[in-house]
Design a protein around this motif. Structure first.
Motif, PDB file in Angstrom:
ATOM      1  N   CYS A  53      -6.433   9.323   1.881  1.00  0.00           N
ATOM      2  CA  CYS A  53      -5.954   8.394   0.342  1.00  0.00           C
ATOM      3  C   CYS A  53      -5.834   7.665   1.263  1.00  0.00           C
TER       4      CYS A  53
ATOM      5  N   TYR B  74      -1.508   9.568  -5.839  1.00  0.00           N
ATOM      6  CA  TYR B  74      -1.379  10.801  -5.842  1.00  0.00           C
ATOM      7  C   TYR B  74      -1.172  10.360  -3.739  1.00  0.00           C
ATOM      8  N   ALA B  75      -1.567   9.376  -3.014  1.00  0.00           N
ATOM      9  CA  ALA B  75      -1.193   8.475  -2.089  1.00  0.00           C
ATOM     10  C   ALA B  75       1.179   8.426  -2.216  1.00  0.00           C
TER      11      ALA B  75
ATOM     12  N   TYR C  80      -3.149  14.976   3.307  1.00  0.00           N
ATOM     13  CA  TYR C  80      -3.635  14.544   2.354  1.00  0.00           C
ATOM     14  C   TYR C  80      -3.533  13.023   1.870  1.00  0.00           C
TER      15      TYR C  80
ATOM     16  N   PRO D 112     -10.342  12.270  -1.622  1.00  0.00           N
ATOM     17  CA  PRO D 112      -9.960  12.050  -0.204  1.00  0.00           C
ATOM     18  C   PRO D 112     -10.244  13.061   0.892  1.00  0.00           C
TER      19      PRO D 112
ATOM     20  N   LEU E  81      -6.220   7.961  -6.039  1.00  0.00           N
ATOM     21  CA  LEU E  81      -5.836   8.128  -5.113  1.00  0.00           C
ATOM     22  C   LEU E  81      -4.060   7.656  -4.972  1.00  0.00           C
TER      23      LEU E  81
END
Length: 323
Positions: free
Chosen positions: A314, A12-13, A310, A145, A9
């Protein structure tokens, strides 16, 4: 929450917050493990015209091949329900859907800069308790998420109490619930989407297809209009444009952009691969958006909006599930 999930998470964030405004993202794709029986039943030859059938399953590698051809940087991926064989026994079906979600997690681990993983659960096949347990696993173990439900494919009303029970748990985890939302069955009317969206507000909710899906164009017309109106009224609904008539997609983009209040940040481009061709849809999206919008607005639709929601999802999970 496992450290692996937390790290995924965070990764990706960070990636999407730094690079998301330049990425092209397909916000609706389905991939499947080639070792599953349903996938193995497909005839050989991905693009051979004499063995093609609608929605022919694709692997992560198949998808990335078409992403490269279509100039797509990343794709949001979830399982393909047509490739997940149910037995009618909740425990066995839980394991089948868990395995399908595990393939999504493993694929994202192999291609972390190409695939944005999302989960899937099913209160009809698994029962409410099983569906909640799987949603928890998707978020806390796999680091997804977003968790999707498909009332049309799995045969349950979108606003039924079992569905709302599962949705409330997804929100409690900090994740974003997503739905197949189309005119193709009686299970996903616009009135039902309103019930769910109002129940979770202001928490976001994703409605995939924006009223499209597998319905005929005549049948879908009323839902297309109702979906557009509802999304402008309820600002926690994020729409993903896929499996929908192109003239209505154009009208959605134009209407959202003209409305103000940042409505044009809540709508995204997608292909619904393998049910739609990425190279076909994204060539059309680019031409359409170039005709009507400035480069920055076009980029929002092509990927910036998907990156933002997205990354925000996250961060939401990370904030709720602190170490």
């Amino acid at each position: 929450m496992t450290q692996t999930a937390r790290s995924r998470l965070e990764r990706y964030a960070t990636l999407l917050e730094s690079d998301g405004d330049r990425l092209t993202i397909d916000a609706d794709t389905h991939i499947s493990d080639p070792d599953t029986p349903a996938f193995a039943r497909r005839p050989a030859g991905l693009l051979s015209p004499d063995d093609y059938f609608h929605g022919k399953p694709i692997s992560a590698e198949d998808l990335i091949e078409t992403m490269d051809a279509a100039g797509i940087d990343m794709s949001l991926v979830w399982q393909n329900p047509a490739v997940t064989d149910y037995t009618g026994k909740p425990d066995a079906d839980f394991e089948a859907l868990l395995a399908a979600n595990a393939y999504i997690a493993g694929s994202a681990e192999r291609y972390p800069e190409r695939l944005l993983p999302a989960g899937w659960t099913d209160p009809r096949a698994l029962g409410v308790d099983g569906a909640i347990r799987l949603a928890e696993h998707c978020v806390s173990e796999f680091g997804f998420p977003i968790v999707k439900l498909n009332p049309a494919q799995n045969g349950f009303p979108i606003d039924s109490e079992p569905v709302l029970s599962v949705v409330r748990e997804i929100v409690r985890l900090g994740a974003v619930p997503a739905f197949h939302f189309g005119a193709d069955t009686e299970f996903t009317p616009t009135s039902g989407l309103r019930v769910v969206a109002e129940a979770v507000a202001p928490h976001p909710l994703i409605a995939v297809h924006m009223g499209g899906g597998g319905a005929s164009y005549v049948e879908a017309e009323e839902t297309y209009h109702a979906a557009r109106r509802l999304g402008l009224e309820l600002t926690n609904i994020v729409y993903i444009e896929s499996a929908k008539r192109d003239t209505h997609i154009e009208t959605d983009f134009l209407t959202y952009d003209s409305t103000g209040a940042r409505a044009n940040t809540r709508i995204c481009c997608a292909s619904d691969a393998p049910y739609g061709l990425q190279i076909f849809h994204f060539a059309g999206y680019r031409a359409l958006l170039e005709r009507h919008f400035s480069a920055d607005v076009a980029q929002r639709y092509l990927g910036g909006n998907a990156a933002t929601f997205y990354a925000s999802a996250c961060r939401s999970v990370l904030a709720v599930q602190r170490p």
